[in-house]
Design a protein around this motif. Sequence first.
Motif, PDB file in Angstrom:
ATOM      1  N   ARG A  64       0.821  -1.202   0.000  1.00 47.58           N
ATOM      2  CA  ARG A  64       0.000   0.000   0.000  1.00 47.58           C
ATOM      3  C   ARG A  64       0.860   1.259   0.000  1.00 47.58           C
ATOM      4  NH1 ARG A  64      -2.386  -1.965   4.571  1.00 47.58           N
ATOM      5  NH2 ARG A  64      -2.317   0.043   5.640  1.00 47.58           N
ATOM      6  N   ALA A  65       1.906   1.248   0.825  1.00 53.43           N
ATOM      7  CA  ALA A  65       2.762   2.428   0.943  1.00 53.43           C
ATOM      8  C   ALA A  65       3.495   2.714  -0.362  1.00 53.43           C
ATOM      9  CB  ALA A  65       3.762   2.235   2.083  1.00 53.43           C
ATOM     10  N   VAL A  66       4.046   1.677  -0.990  1.00 54.76           N
ATOM     11  CA  VAL A  66       4.781   1.879  -2.239  1.00 54.76           C
ATOM     12  C   VAL A  66       3.855   2.393  -3.331  1.00 54.76           C
ATOM     13  CG1 VAL A  66       6.050   0.697  -4.080  1.00 54.76           C
ATOM     14  CG2 VAL A  66       6.596   0.223  -1.680  1.00 54.76           C
ATOM     15  N   ARG A 228      12.400  11.465  13.483  1.00 55.30           N
ATOM     16  CA  ARG A 228      12.689  12.772  14.071  1.00 55.30           C
ATOM     17  C   ARG A 228      13.209  13.728  12.995  1.00 55.30           C
ATOM     18  NH1 ARG A 228      16.054  11.284  18.089  1.00 55.30           N
ATOM     19  NH2 ARG A 228      14.251  10.767  19.383  1.00 55.30           N
ATOM     20  N   GLY A 229      12.625  14.919  12.937  1.00 57.56           N
ATOM     21  CA  GLY A 229      13.007  15.910  11.947  1.00 57.56           C
ATOM     22  C   GLY A 229      12.230  15.812  10.643  1.00 57.56           C
ATOM     23  N   LEU A 230      11.367  14.803  10.540  1.00 51.39           N
ATOM     24  CA  LEU A 230      10.546  14.626   9.344  1.00 51.39           C
ATOM     25  C   LEU A 230       9.101  15.008   9.643  1.00 51.39           C
ATOM     26  CD1 LEU A 230      11.844  11.103   8.203  1.00 51.39           C
ATOM     27  CD2 LEU A 230      12.824  13.359   7.683  1.00 51.39           C
ATOM     28  N   GLU A 231       8.316  15.186   8.606  1.00 54.57           N
ATOM     29  CA  GLU A 231       6.886  15.436   8.755  1.00 54.57           C
ATOM     30  C   GLU A 231       6.147  14.109   8.624  1.00 54.57           C
ATOM     31  OE1 GLU A 231       5.696  18.300   5.891  1.00 54.57           O
ATOM     32  OE2 GLU A 231       6.964  19.905   6.711  1.00 54.57           O
ATOM     33  N   ILE A 232       5.552  13.669   9.729  1.00 54.37           N
ATOM     34  CA  ILE A 232       4.835  12.398   9.705  1.00 54.37           C
ATOM     35  C   ILE A 232       3.464  12.626   9.078  1.00 54.37           C
ATOM     36  CG2 ILE A 232       3.846  10.559  11.123  1.00 54.37           C
ATOM     37  CD1 ILE A 232       6.147  11.011  13.076  1.00 54.37           C
ATOM     38  N   MET A 233       3.144  11.803   8.130  1.00 53.98           N
ATOM     39  CA  MET A 233       1.910  11.979   7.368  1.00 53.98           C
ATOM     40  C   MET A 233       0.735  11.339   8.102  1.00 53.98           C
ATOM     41  SD  MET A 233       3.675  11.187   3.668  1.00 53.98           S
ATOM     42  CE  MET A 233       2.155  11.438   2.766  1.00 53.98           C
ATOM     43  N   PRO A 234      -0.497  11.794   7.801  1.00 58.55           N
ATOM     44  CA  PRO A 234      -1.686  11.226   8.433  1.00 58.55           C
ATOM     45  C   PRO A 234      -1.735   9.715   8.196  1.00 58.55           C
ATOM     46  CG  PRO A 234      -2.246  13.217   7.222  1.00 58.55           C
ATOM     47  CD  PRO A 234      -0.828  12.869   6.866  1.00 58.55           C
ATOM     48  N   PRO A 235      -2.257   8.971   9.177  1.00 60.37           N
ATOM     49  CA  PRO A 235      -3.053   9.429  10.320  1.00 60.37           C
ATOM     50  C   PRO A 235      -2.254   9.747  11.565  1.00 60.37           C
ATOM     51  CG  PRO A 235      -3.126   7.054  10.206  1.00 60.37           C
ATOM     52  CD  PRO A 235      -2.306   7.510   9.036  1.00 60.37           C
ATOM     53  N   GLY A 236      -0.922   9.758  11.488  1.00 60.89           N
ATOM     54  CA  GLY A 236      -0.200  10.186  12.665  1.00 60.89           C
ATOM     55  C   GLY A 236       0.962   9.289  13.022  1.00 60.89           C
ATOM     56  N   ALA A 239       1.004   4.724  14.109  1.00 63.43           N
ATOM     57  CA  ALA A 239      -0.304   4.061  14.153  1.00 63.43           C
ATOM     58  C   ALA A 239      -0.134   2.586  13.824  1.00 63.43           C
ATOM     59  CB  ALA A 239      -1.245   4.716  13.155  1.00 63.43           C
ATOM     60  N   PRO A 240      -1.003   1.707  14.363  1.00 64.32           N
ATOM     61  CA  PRO A 240      -0.978   0.318  13.886  1.00 64.32           C
ATOM     62  C   PRO A 240      -1.081   0.301  12.369  1.00 64.32           C
ATOM     63  CG  PRO A 240      -2.452   0.532  15.766  1.00 64.32           C
ATOM     64  CD  PRO A 240      -2.036   1.932  15.383  1.00 64.32           C
ATOM     65  N   ILE A 241      -0.309  -0.548  11.733  1.00 61.95           N
ATOM     66  CA  ILE A 241      -0.162  -0.430  10.284  1.00 61.95           C
ATOM     67  C   ILE A 241      -1.484  -0.601   9.544  1.00 61.95           C
ATOM     68  CG2 ILE A 241       2.273  -0.985  10.150  1.00 61.95           C
ATOM     69  CD1 ILE A 241       1.565  -3.852   9.557  1.00 61.95           C
ATOM     70  N   ASN A 242      -2.440  -1.322  10.100  1.00 63.80           N
ATOM     71  CA  ASN A 242      -3.723  -1.443   9.425  1.00 63.80           C
ATOM     72  C   ASN A 242      -4.570  -0.189   9.558  1.00 63.80           C
ATOM     73  OD1 ASN A 242      -3.477  -3.961   8.216  1.00 63.80           O
ATOM     74  ND2 ASN A 242      -3.967  -5.020  10.108  1.00 63.80           N
ATOM     75  N   HIS A 243      -4.147   0.761  10.401  1.00 62.53           N
ATOM     76  CA  HIS A 243      -4.840   2.041  10.534  1.00 62.53           C
ATOM     77  C   HIS A 243      -4.245   3.104   9.615  1.00 62.53           C
ATOM     78  CE1 HIS A 243      -6.563   1.182  14.827  1.00 62.53           C
ATOM     79  NE2 HIS A 243      -6.822   0.230  13.975  1.00 62.53           N
ATOM     80  N   LEU A 244      -3.127   2.794   8.985  1.00 58.69           N
ATOM     81  CA  LEU A 244      -2.473   3.766   8.123  1.00 58.69           C
ATOM     82  C   LEU A 244      -3.179   3.762   6.779  1.00 58.69           C
ATOM     83  CD1 LEU A 244       1.244   3.126   9.089  1.00 58.69           C
ATOM     84  CD2 LEU A 244      -0.033   5.224   9.458  1.00 58.69           C
ATOM     85  N   VAL A 245      -4.196   4.609   6.675  1.00 58.75           N
ATOM     86  CA  VAL A 245      -4.978   4.695   5.450  1.00 58.75           C
ATOM     87  C   VAL A 245      -4.192   5.521   4.445  1.00 58.75           C
ATOM     88  CG1 VAL A 245      -7.156   5.400   4.431  1.00 58.75           C
ATOM     89  CG2 VAL A 245      -7.102   4.532   6.773  1.00 58.75           C
ATOM     90  N   LEU A 246      -3.816   4.899   3.338  1.00 61.78           N
ATOM     91  CA  LEU A 246      -3.008   5.563   2.328  1.00 61.78           C
ATOM     92  C   LEU A 246      -3.853   5.738   1.078  1.00 61.78           C
ATOM     93  CD1 LEU A 246       0.216   3.457   2.898  1.00 61.78           C
ATOM     94  CD2 LEU A 246      -0.239   5.760   3.729  1.00 61.78           C
ATOM     95  N   GLN A 258       2.075  -4.571  15.125  1.00 57.65           N
ATOM     96  CA  GLN A 258       3.110  -3.948  14.311  1.00 57.65           C
ATOM     97  C   GLN A 258       2.644  -2.532  13.997  1.00 57.65           C
ATOM     98  OE1 GLN A 258       5.690  -5.102  10.439  1.00 57.65           O
ATOM     99  NE2 GLN A 258       5.957  -6.052  12.414  1.00 57.65           N
ATOM    100  N   TRP A 259       3.474  -1.567  14.370  1.00 57.05           N
ATOM    101  CA  TRP A 259       3.163  -0.169  14.165  1.00 57.05           C
ATOM    102  C   TRP A 259       4.169   0.423  13.187  1.00 57.05           C
ATOM    103  CZ3 TRP A 259       0.844   3.133  18.611  1.00 57.05           C
ATOM    104  CH2 TRP A 259      -0.171   2.395  19.244  1.00 57.05           C
ATOM    105  N   GLY A 260       3.743   1.520  12.552  1.00 54.30           N
ATOM    106  CA  GLY A 260       4.632   2.107  11.569  1.00 54.30           C
ATOM    107  C   GLY A 260       4.218   3.534  11.248  1.00 54.30           C
TER     108      GLY A 260
END
Length: 266
Positions: A64-66, A228-236, A239-246, A258-260
């Motif tokens: 999903r991320a790629v 650190r020093g980067l802008e973390i994209m939503p949802p924050g 988050a648990p990886i299944n919550h990372l809506v891309l 597993q979080w990411g």
Amino acid sequence: MSDDRIDPLELDLRPEIPHSARVWNYWLGGKDHYLADEELGRRVTEGYPQAQTLARASRAFQDRAVRYLTRERGLRQFLDLGTGLPTVMPTHRSAQEEAPAARVVYVDNDPIVLTHARALLTSSPEGATAYVDADLRDEDAVLAAAADTLDLAQPVALLCLSTLGHTRAAEGADLMQRYMARLVPGSHLVICDTIRTPETLRAEELYASGDTPPYWCREPEEIEACARGLEIMPPGVAAPINHLVLGDGPPAGPDVDQWGLVAVKP
């Protein structure tokens, strides 16, 4: 890029001893493993039933991320640290299905993974795929070799998925920050790893019983420290990886330990 110093035909694959890449391959439903790897994989799963679900959720998050970074963020270059054995939906396939001209460099220093490097060295005609035999902790060597395929003057997506647990928490966060310091603005970091719970600590013990290198679980804030020093994209943050809506895709599957995160260098 392969390493001519190692002849795969002469390599002792030690099939009687479990191997981390082969155990992971077993959990993902691949075919490149032996009985000893299956036995350890089953033993861990008996004590930690989520093991296989977690491995497959990690691979789904990677896909999903790629695809998101390729389709919606315009990334065309990917540096995948800790490749492991080729199995379902490798990075180059996800990227090049979205953008055939995408260029992907895989990094690993495991002789067993090296024997499968040719399977990774496939590409769409428009793009490129390469393999770097190097220790991911040596960012100088990795980036120097990756520059044969990637244009480091342009943004790169750095992937480190279910791999950083082979380093201690502070070492891993510092390593990710060193890599990102060398990449240009607009580069992205995609990272996920297993968080520390009573259940995952038990799995950590069971995994170590197989005479494999240790894999250390992390606190969510230790994953966050990698960005650190980067802008973390939503949802924050972490988050648990299944919550990372891309993009437009909904969360997929049950929660896993597993979080990411996905982050961009400003």
